[in-house]
Write an enzyme that holds these catalytic residues in place. Structure first.
Site, PDB file in Angstrom:
ATOM      1  N   GLN A   1     -10.865   0.697   1.179  1.00 37.05           N
ATOM      2  CA  GLN A   1     -11.481  -0.288  -0.084  1.00 37.05           C
ATOM      3  C   GLN A   1     -10.064  -0.896  -0.544  1.00 37.05           C
ATOM      4  O   GLN A   1     -10.012  -2.002  -1.025  1.00 37.05           O
ATOM      5  CB  GLN A   1     -11.950   0.584  -1.156  1.00 37.05           C
ATOM      6  CG  GLN A   1     -11.345   1.819  -1.685  1.00 37.05           C
ATOM      7  CD  GLN A   1     -11.641   2.902  -0.959  1.00 37.05           C
ATOM      8  OE1 GLN A   1     -11.678   3.109   0.511  1.00 37.05           O
ATOM      9  NE2 GLN A   1     -11.760   4.199  -1.831  1.00 37.05           N
TER      10      GLN A   1
ATOM     11  N   SER B   1       2.722   9.237  11.631  1.00 39.04           N
ATOM     12  CA  SER B   1       4.313   9.412  11.710  1.00 39.04           C
ATOM     13  C   SER B   1       4.842  10.147  13.145  1.00 39.04           C
ATOM     14  O   SER B   1       3.980  11.018  13.679  1.00 39.04           O
ATOM     15  CB  SER B   1       4.932  10.115  10.393  1.00 39.04           C
ATOM     16  OG  SER B   1       6.379   9.941  10.572  1.00 39.04           O
TER      17      SER B   1
ATOM     18  N   HIS C   1       0.679 -39.933  21.084  1.00 36.72           N
ATOM     19  CA  HIS C   1       1.953 -39.344  20.841  1.00 36.72           C
ATOM     20  C   HIS C   1       3.072 -40.321  21.367  1.00 36.72           C
ATOM     21  O   HIS C   1       4.101 -40.316  20.579  1.00 36.72           O
ATOM     22  CB  HIS C   1       2.210 -38.025  21.743  1.00 36.72           C
ATOM     23  CG  HIS C   1       1.249 -36.771  21.188  1.00 36.72           C
ATOM     24  ND1 HIS C   1      -0.035 -36.810  21.027  1.00 36.72           N
ATOM     25  CD2 HIS C   1       1.999 -35.633  20.546  1.00 36.72           C
ATOM     26  CE1 HIS C   1      -0.359 -35.470  20.180  1.00 36.72           C
ATOM     27  NE2 HIS C   1       0.884 -35.107  20.266  1.00 36.72           N
TER      28      HIS C   1
ATOM     29  N   GLU D   1       9.030   5.923  16.801  1.00 36.90           N
ATOM     30  CA  GLU D   1       9.116   5.375  15.446  1.00 36.90           C
ATOM     31  C   GLU D   1      10.556   5.784  14.942  1.00 36.90           C
ATOM     32  O   GLU D   1      11.388   5.015  14.619  1.00 36.90           O
ATOM     33  CB  GLU D   1       8.023   6.061  14.457  1.00 36.90           C
ATOM     34  CG  GLU D   1       8.365   5.742  12.864  1.00 36.90           C
ATOM     35  CD  GLU D   1       7.510   6.542  12.235  1.00 36.90           C
ATOM     36  OE1 GLU D   1       7.089   5.810  10.867  1.00 36.90           O
ATOM     37  OE2 GLU D   1       6.917   7.545  12.218  1.00 36.90           O
ATOM     38  N   HIS D   2      10.906   6.916  14.995  1.00 32.98           N
ATOM     39  CA  HIS D   2      12.262   7.603  14.734  1.00 32.98           C
ATOM     40  C   HIS D   2      12.717   8.141  15.839  1.00 32.98           C
ATOM     41  O   HIS D   2      11.979   9.118  16.675  1.00 32.98           O
ATOM     42  CB  HIS D   2      12.016   8.952  13.966  1.00 32.98           C
ATOM     43  CG  HIS D   2      11.412   8.415  12.273  1.00 32.98           C
ATOM     44  ND1 HIS D   2      10.100   8.577  12.175  1.00 32.98           N
ATOM     45  CD2 HIS D   2      11.567   7.693  11.402  1.00 32.98           C
ATOM     46  CE1 HIS D   2       9.643   8.130  11.121  1.00 32.98           C
ATOM     47  NE2 HIS D   2      10.663   7.735  10.341  1.00 32.98           N
TER      48      HIS D   2
ATOM     49  N   GLU E   1       1.463 -35.906  29.950  1.00 35.25           N
ATOM     50  CA  GLU E   1       0.493 -35.117  29.467  1.00 35.25           C
ATOM     51  C   GLU E   1      -0.700 -36.058  29.035  1.00 35.25           C
ATOM     52  O   GLU E   1      -1.736 -35.331  28.288  1.00 35.25           O
ATOM     53  CB  GLU E   1       0.948 -34.262  27.982  1.00 35.25           C
ATOM     54  CG  GLU E   1       2.038 -33.322  28.528  1.00 35.25           C
ATOM     55  CD  GLU E   1       2.280 -32.342  27.242  1.00 35.25           C
ATOM     56  OE1 GLU E   1       2.720 -31.078  27.556  1.00 35.25           O
ATOM     57  OE2 GLU E   1       1.766 -32.872  26.216  1.00 35.25           O
TER      58      GLU E   1
ATOM     59  N   ASN F   1      -3.104   6.217   6.659  1.00 36.06           N
ATOM     60  CA  ASN F   1      -3.781   7.256   7.594  1.00 36.06           C
ATOM     61  C   ASN F   1      -4.668   6.360   8.602  1.00 36.06           C
ATOM     62  O   ASN F   1      -4.471   5.076   8.549  1.00 36.06           O
ATOM     63  CB  ASN F   1      -4.507   8.220   7.073  1.00 36.06           C
ATOM     64  CG  ASN F   1      -5.647   7.666   6.143  1.00 36.06           C
ATOM     65  OD1 ASN F   1      -6.042   6.366   6.305  1.00 36.06           O
ATOM     66  ND2 ASN F   1      -6.338   8.284   5.300  1.00 36.06           N
TER      67      ASN F   1
ATOM     68  N   GLN G   1       8.885  15.850  10.141  1.00 31.33           N
ATOM     69  CA  GLN G   1       7.755  14.779  10.700  1.00 31.33           C
ATOM     70  C   GLN G   1       6.377  15.621  10.870  1.00 31.33           C
ATOM     71  O   GLN G   1       5.476  14.998  10.381  1.00 31.33           O
ATOM     72  CB  GLN G   1       8.249  14.123  11.939  1.00 31.33           C
ATOM     73  CG  GLN G   1       9.180  13.112  11.804  1.00 31.33           C
ATOM     74  CD  GLN G   1       8.961  12.131  10.656  1.00 31.33           C
ATOM     75  OE1 GLN G   1       8.098  11.278  11.028  1.00 31.33           O
ATOM     76  NE2 GLN G   1       9.879  12.120   9.684  1.00 31.33           N
TER      77      GLN G   1
ATOM     78  N   TYR H   1       0.860  -1.465   0.047  1.00 33.64           N
ATOM     79  CA  TYR H   1       0.068   0.145  -0.166  1.00 33.64           C
ATOM     80  C   TYR H   1       0.859   1.221   0.110  1.00 33.64           C
ATOM     81  O   TYR H   1       1.798   1.398   0.965  1.00 33.64           O
ATOM     82  CB  TYR H   1      -0.775   0.108   1.208  1.00 33.64           C
ATOM     83  CG  TYR H   1      -1.820   1.259   1.191  1.00 33.64           C
ATOM     84  CD1 TYR H   1      -2.989   1.110   0.094  1.00 33.64           C
ATOM     85  CD2 TYR H   1      -1.644   2.368   1.640  1.00 33.64           C
ATOM     86  CE1 TYR H   1      -3.838   2.388   0.198  1.00 33.64           C
ATOM     87  CE2 TYR H   1      -2.308   3.596   1.550  1.00 33.64           C
ATOM     88  CZ  TYR H   1      -3.473   3.351   0.883  1.00 33.64           C
ATOM     89  OH  TYR H   1      -4.365   4.589   0.405  1.00 33.64           O
TER      90      TYR H   1
ATOM     91  N   HIS I   1       4.167  15.881   7.944  1.00 38.58           N
ATOM     92  CA  HIS I   1       3.552  14.547   7.223  1.00 38.58           C
ATOM     93  C   HIS I   1       2.004  14.541   7.147  1.00 38.58           C
ATOM     94  O   HIS I   1       1.355  14.420   6.435  1.00 38.58           O
ATOM     95  CB  HIS I   1       4.046  13.150   8.031  1.00 38.58           C
ATOM     96  CG  HIS I   1       5.151  12.478   7.113  1.00 38.58           C
ATOM     97  ND1 HIS I   1       5.101  12.011   6.223  1.00 38.58           N
ATOM     98  CD2 HIS I   1       6.695  12.243   7.913  1.00 38.58           C
ATOM     99  CE1 HIS I   1       6.226  11.537   5.935  1.00 38.58           C
ATOM    100  NE2 HIS I   1       6.953  11.604   6.759  1.00 38.58           N
TER     101      HIS I   1
ATOM    102  N   ASP J   1      14.295   8.179   5.490  1.00 40.93           N
ATOM    103  CA  ASP J   1      13.006   8.191   4.760  1.00 40.93           C
ATOM    104  C   ASP J   1      13.396   7.911   3.349  1.00 40.93           C
ATOM    105  O   ASP J   1      12.423   7.325   2.493  1.00 40.93           O
ATOM    106  CB  ASP J   1      12.308   9.577   4.905  1.00 40.93           C
ATOM    107  CG  ASP J   1      11.613   9.638   6.113  1.00 40.93           C
ATOM    108  OD1 ASP J   1      11.270   8.670   6.708  1.00 40.93           O
ATOM    109  OD2 ASP J   1      10.824  10.729   6.125  1.00 40.93           O
TER     110      ASP J   1
END
Length: 430
Positions: free
Chosen positions: A186, A233, A415, A322-323, A410, A209, A255, A124, A258, A356
């Site tokens: 979608q 971000s 087994h 994140e950064h 067990e 987003n 940042q 994506y 963004h 980036d």
């Protein structure tokens, strides 16, 4: 930006809260769109592209001619820059192939792992107000290196119904020829469930987003893997008096532009740095083309003054950015104390922008505190490992009694019998 002086540790959680959204309400929207995609396929994709973006499209898939034509629509300088970035990304990710060694855990018992590519992956690529062609490189290159046999790319169209030529050229550069003009919830639903035109995939990658993030989290609940819950971000700058105020301000703004829901934080134990950075932010903000977006993000952002470097590191690890940008004198000491971060940028001359775009590391990273448990995208993100084992007669004689004992404990008789019947055969043949 809000300035907070010497906060008490009991207040950290409240201070470090990210901007939130109503996930319950979002999930209802996601469920409705997914329901229609399952029932109506392409028709639902066209409907919601019009509903959300007011764009009418006739063809979901971008033609080979349109992809090829993109080469003539972008500048020579941009093509050369992309080539440099692609080369560095390929070098860094190409060195990440996992090694597979056979280990003899017991005499006659050999175990090993084999890494194999995920066959079908979906990428994506955000493409609304800022078409992120760099994400095509960040995701497409490791997908190709890993050997994924089917790569599907979805990105929202512009107002003219077309895909930004830079995204198409980046797709061509990395060898992706299945590109679809669909975005948002979608697009995630199409890649997860498949439609007449868009094939379903086994794992979905890419930032987005709040709608895209909610959609990815939803498909993950129904058996389609995702890279990580990557949302808005964020950056945290850890700085002392050795930091350049103009550089710090530039990184915060890089940042903030963004999106309005981005968050930027400066953590420092140098009181003099605070006013210098604030002044630089004001100067640089006025020159930004996305000034309005950055201003909204700065409303969610903070400068936090603490007592010491150790306290700043504790707070940074609690936040899990994140950064993480580290601009301090004693850099080596700080490196050893970093526990939670998606990607780290060291020194005054290492802007977050390098990661980036072109240094080679991946920019698809965990946000919203997920860096405490998730890694950023890597070559291995596009692969899975299968474990193998081979046991000889000698190995089963050695290991079998322990397996029998554990199976009996067990109360799993079958087994136990799967081992016992083999051991009996070996003994009879001796």
């Amino acid at each position: 930006m809000q300035v907070i002086n010497y906060p008490s540790k009991k207040d950290w959680q409240q201070i470090l809260t990210r901007p939130t959204i109503d996930m319950d309400e979002l999930e209802e929207v996601v469920n409705q769109i997914f329901k229609e995609i399952k029932a109506d396929g392409d028709k639902a994709l066209l409907k919601y592209t019009w509903f959300y973006d007011r764009i009418k499209i006739n063809e979901l898939e971008v033609s080979a001619e349109e992809i090829n034509a993109s080469e003539q629509e972008i500048s020579k300088e941009l093509k050369e820059a992309m080539a440099i970035a692609a080369g560095n990304i390929e070098k860094f990710h190409g060195a990440q192939f996992p090694k597979s060694e056979s280990i003899e855990t017991t005499s006659g018992v050999s175990c090993w792992r084999k890494a194999t590519p995920i066959e079908k992956v979906g990428l994506y690529i955000p493409g609304g107000s800022a078409p992120l062609f760099s994400t095509v490189l960040m995701l497409g290159i490791p997908a190709k290196l890993a050997g994924c046999s089917e790569i599907v790319l979805c990105t929202p169209p512009g107002k003219n119904g077309k895909i930004d030529p830079a995204i198409l050229y980046a797709s061509k550069l990395v060898g992706i020829d299945r590109v679809f003009r669909v975005g948002g919830i979608q697009a995630i639903g199409a890649m997860a469930f498949g439609t007449e035109t868009i094939p379903n995939v086994f794992k979905i990658f890419g930032p987005g987003n709040q709608f895209v993030t909610a959609a990815k989290q939803r498909v993950n609940k129904v058996g389609v893997a995702i890279d990580m819950p990557a949302g808005p971000s964020e950056v945290l700058v850890l700085a002392d008096g050795s930091a350049e105020p103009a550089f710090v301000a530039a990184d915060l703004l890089s940042q903030a532009e963004h999106g309005a829901d981005s968050q930027v934080i400066l953590l420092t134990w140098d009181k003099n740095l605070v006013d210098k950075v604030l002044a630089e932010v004001e100067v640089q903000l006025s020159a930004l083309s996305r000034k309005g977006v950055a201003e909204l993000a700065l409303n969610n952002s903070k400068i936090i003054l603490v007592e010491s470097m150790e306290e700043a590191l504790d707070m940074s690890n609690e936040y899990g950015p994140e950064h993480l940008i580290v601009s301090v004198k004693n850099e080596s000491e700080v490196i050893n104390l970093i526990q939670n971060a998606g990607s780290v940028f060291l020194g005054n001359y290492t802007p977050e922008s390098a990661g980036d775009y072109a240094s080679g590391t991946n920019h698809t990273l965990p946000t919203n505190g997920y860096a405490k448990a998730y890694s950023g995208v890597s070559l291995e993100s596009f692969m899975k490992s299968i474990s193998f084992q081979k046991i000889t007669e000698k190995g089963l004689l050695e290991l079998g009694p322990a397996i029998e004992t554990m199976a009996k404990a067990e109360q799993l008789d079958a087994h136990c019998n799967a081992v016992s019947i083999r051991l009996q055969k070996i003994k009879e043949e001796k």
